[in-house]
Design a protein around this motif. Structure first.
Motif, PDB file in Angstrom:
ATOM      1  N   SER B  45      15.280  63.887  23.434  1.00 13.24           N
ATOM      2  CA  SER B  45      14.198  64.878  23.296  1.00 13.24           C
ATOM      3  C   SER B  45      14.702  66.289  23.595  1.00 13.24           C
ATOM      4  CB  SER B  45      13.028  64.528  24.217  1.00 13.24           C
ATOM      5  OG  SER B  45      13.408  64.698  25.550  1.00 13.24           O
ATOM      6  N   GLU B  46      15.742  66.411  24.412  1.00 11.24           N
ATOM      7  CA  GLU B  46      16.298  67.742  24.690  1.00 11.24           C
ATOM      8  C   GLU B  46      16.899  68.334  23.410  1.00 11.24           C
ATOM      9  OE1 GLU B  46      15.766  69.155  27.460  1.00 11.24           O
ATOM     10  OE2 GLU B  46      15.804  67.705  29.092  1.00 11.24           O
ATOM     11  N   PHE B  47      17.532  67.477  22.611  1.00 17.80           N
ATOM     12  CA  PHE B  47      18.081  67.943  21.334  1.00 17.80           C
ATOM     13  C   PHE B  47      16.944  68.202  20.353  1.00 17.80           C
ATOM     14  CE2 PHE B  47      21.759  65.648  23.104  1.00 17.80           C
ATOM     15  CZ  PHE B  47      22.733  66.609  22.941  1.00 17.80           C
ATOM     16  N   THR B  51      15.708  72.212  23.709  1.00 21.78           N
ATOM     17  CA  THR B  51      15.760  72.632  25.109  1.00 21.78           C
ATOM     18  C   THR B  51      17.147  72.388  25.718  1.00 21.78           C
ATOM     19  OG1 THR B  51      14.739  70.508  25.568  1.00 21.78           O
ATOM     20  CG2 THR B  51      13.313  72.421  25.648  1.00 21.78           C
TER      21      THR B  51
END
Lengths: 301, 227
Positions: B45-47, B51
């Motif tokens: 989810s960071e990618f 973020t």
């Protein structure tokens, strides 16, 4: 003047393509420096390298005299950034983002002040997934500023901002710079950038073409004139035949020099039976200067 | 867990109360899926949200960021296993007063067998979570990591017969990571040794070594990635 950022002989390849070639420039403490150039020139790559997001093969980056690389991040404690697009978790509110990112003393006061300065009060408690592009952009900028960094790196910060928000951002940047914060800003909205920056670094094909103050840049470069003709393509060919090259820009733009005067251009076009509808003198603004520099560079190449 | 407990109460001929209690009312099965989802999301989810850039340009080393995610996941998994253990005891006391915790199950007790089941499941799931973290780092997408994680979870039992034949023929294959996925089953039931051809301590060690290898590869990918 002391420098907060020094980029020295920075080189990077993406496979066989040379993305950066011996890039050299500095950002003085408290200065607002614009990083400008055409699409794909290497602006974002430079910014990412400064932020330790990219490895590089050669060169050195120093922030406040401390080296920065992909493996050495300590100096980045003094940096805030917005790169490409705002880093936002859709399920958190704007306020949650600021609280999550704020470190040090008096975070609540700093958050309140920044929210007020950026005029985000009406939506700061809403989840970020419901934000418009402009709201997200403002939040991204607020996140870059929240920890009162010494150096702020902003990549296209005016993207999606309406005129009022753009002015608000300008005011925030000016006030922070007056308080000693340094900025490195890239933007294609040169008219806006010109109101902010005191210096520019012009990049093309991964190389620094020029670093100069706005005053010097405008003084040094020649006039640019834009023509609207009945057939720009044919006009371009006719001018090329008499040794006048045109810039790669919408319309027909040429750099007026002693050997390429407006009179000669008009005569050439009239002779070629091309109608001239309008002549606009672009003056000595940042856009004209950039076009002139890129144009001269192309001619030299 | 509650559904299985109620079913066990209503239809003891379908699900034995003792068996369900020692198996934590199948809580580890659902927790495994949940943790696989969390492990993939914590990285991918960071990618996905972009973020990752904001995380990586800070003063911290990439190793610290990766380690913080692994530690968070580790603590989160421990908390969840403790909750499953406690909820199993609650369900047992509320619904199955006839099942004594010190009643014999093989060489151990109901409580001992429940402990073995949870520990085995924990070691086994961490082998899969390490693989999921690696895949999420590699492909930057949660769906690929979740798919591979869930497939891995079932791989050991789906391929058990084929693997058993292969190990019979080529003994060195007992060291393959797929065989290590049986660690949970063997800790819970030591007779599984006839399938894995490894003693429980060796299988546990092998499983932990593979977990560390997968985490190190995941860290290497994370460290080298341009974002």
């Amino acid at each position: 003047m002391e420098n907060i950022l020094e980029v020295h002989q920075l080189s990077k390849h993406f496979g066989k393509k040379q993305a950066l070639n011996n890039v050299d420039f500095t950002v003085g403490k408290g200065r607002i420096v614009g990083l400008i150039g055409p699409n794909g020139a290497g602006k974002t790559t430079i910014m990412k390298a400064i932020l330790g997001l990219f490895s590089y093969e050669k060169g050195q980056i120093k922030i406040d005299n401390h080296p920065v690389s992909e493996a050495s991040h300590q100096a980045l404690a003094k940096v805030g950034a917005l790169i490409e697009y705002p880093a936002i978790y859709p399920y958190l509110t704007g306020l949650d983002h600021l609280k999550l990112n704020a470190t040090g003393d008096a975070t609540t006061e700093r958050i309140d002040q920044l929210v007020k300065q950026m005029k985000m009060e009406s939506y700061i408690n809403r989840k970020a997934k419901n934000y418009s592009l402009g709201m997200k952009q403002k939040l991204g900028i607020a996140l870059a500023l929240i920890n009162q960094p010494e150096l702020v790196i902003l990549d296209e910060p005016m993207n999606g901002l309406d005129p009022q928000a753009t002015k608000d951002l300008r005011d925030v940047i000016m006030s922070q710079a007056a308080a000693g914060t340094s900025f490195l800003i890239s933007s294609h909205i040169l008219s806006e950038l010109e109101k902010l920056v005191s210096e520019v670094v012009i990049i093309d094909h991964g190389e620094v073409i020029k670093q100069a103050t706005i005053a010097n840049l405008n003084h040094q470069e020649n006039d640019f004139i834009m023509l609207k003709t009945s057939d720009d393509a044919a006009a371009r060919t006719s001018l090329a035949q008499v040794g006048i090259t045109t810039a790669e820009a919408p319309g027909l733009v040429f750099n007026q020099t002693p050997s390429a005067t407006l009179a000669l251009v008009i005569k050439t076009l009239v002779k070629a039976d091309i109608d001239i509808y309008d002549v606009v003198h672009q003056g000595e603004d940042l856009e004209a200067s950039l076009l002139s520099i890129l144009h001269n560079e192309k001619k030299e190449a | 867990m509650t559904i299985f407990a109620v079913l066990s109460k209503a239809k003891p001929e379908w699900f034995s109360a003792k068996g369900q209690t020692t198996g934590a009312f199948n809580g580890t099965l659902f927790l495994a899926f949940f943790l696989i989802g969390v492990a993939s999301t914590i990285v991918a989810s960071e990618f996905q949200h972009g973020t990752i850039k904001a995380l990586l340009y800070r003063k911290y080393y990439r190793g610290e960021i990766f380690a913080s995610k692994v530690i968070t996941l580790f603590l989160f998994s421990i908390v969840n296993y403790v909750l499953i253990f406690l909820y199993t005891l609650i369900l047992k006391f509320v619904l199955f007063s006839n099942v004594a915790l010190d009643a014999k199950v093989g060489k151990t007790t109901v409580l001992g067998q429940l402990g073995l089941d949870l520990v085995g499941s924990f070691i086994g799931i961490w082998l899969i979570l390490a693989l999921v973290l690696l895949i999420a780092n590699l492909f930057k997408t949660g769906s690929a990591a979740i798919t591979i994680g869930i497939l891995s979870y079932f791989a050991a039992s789906i391929l058990q017969i084929a693997q058993s034949f292969a190990i019979e023929k080529w003994n060195w294959l007992k060291w393959n990571p797929l065989n290590m996925l049986n660690v949970g089953a063997q800790i819970s039931d030591s007779t599984f040794k006839s399938v894995t051809k490894l003693s429980t301590p060796l299988l546990t060690t092998g499983s932990l070594v593979y977990t560390v290898i997968f985490l190190l590869i995941g860290y290497y990918i994370f460290k080298k990635r341009n974002v």
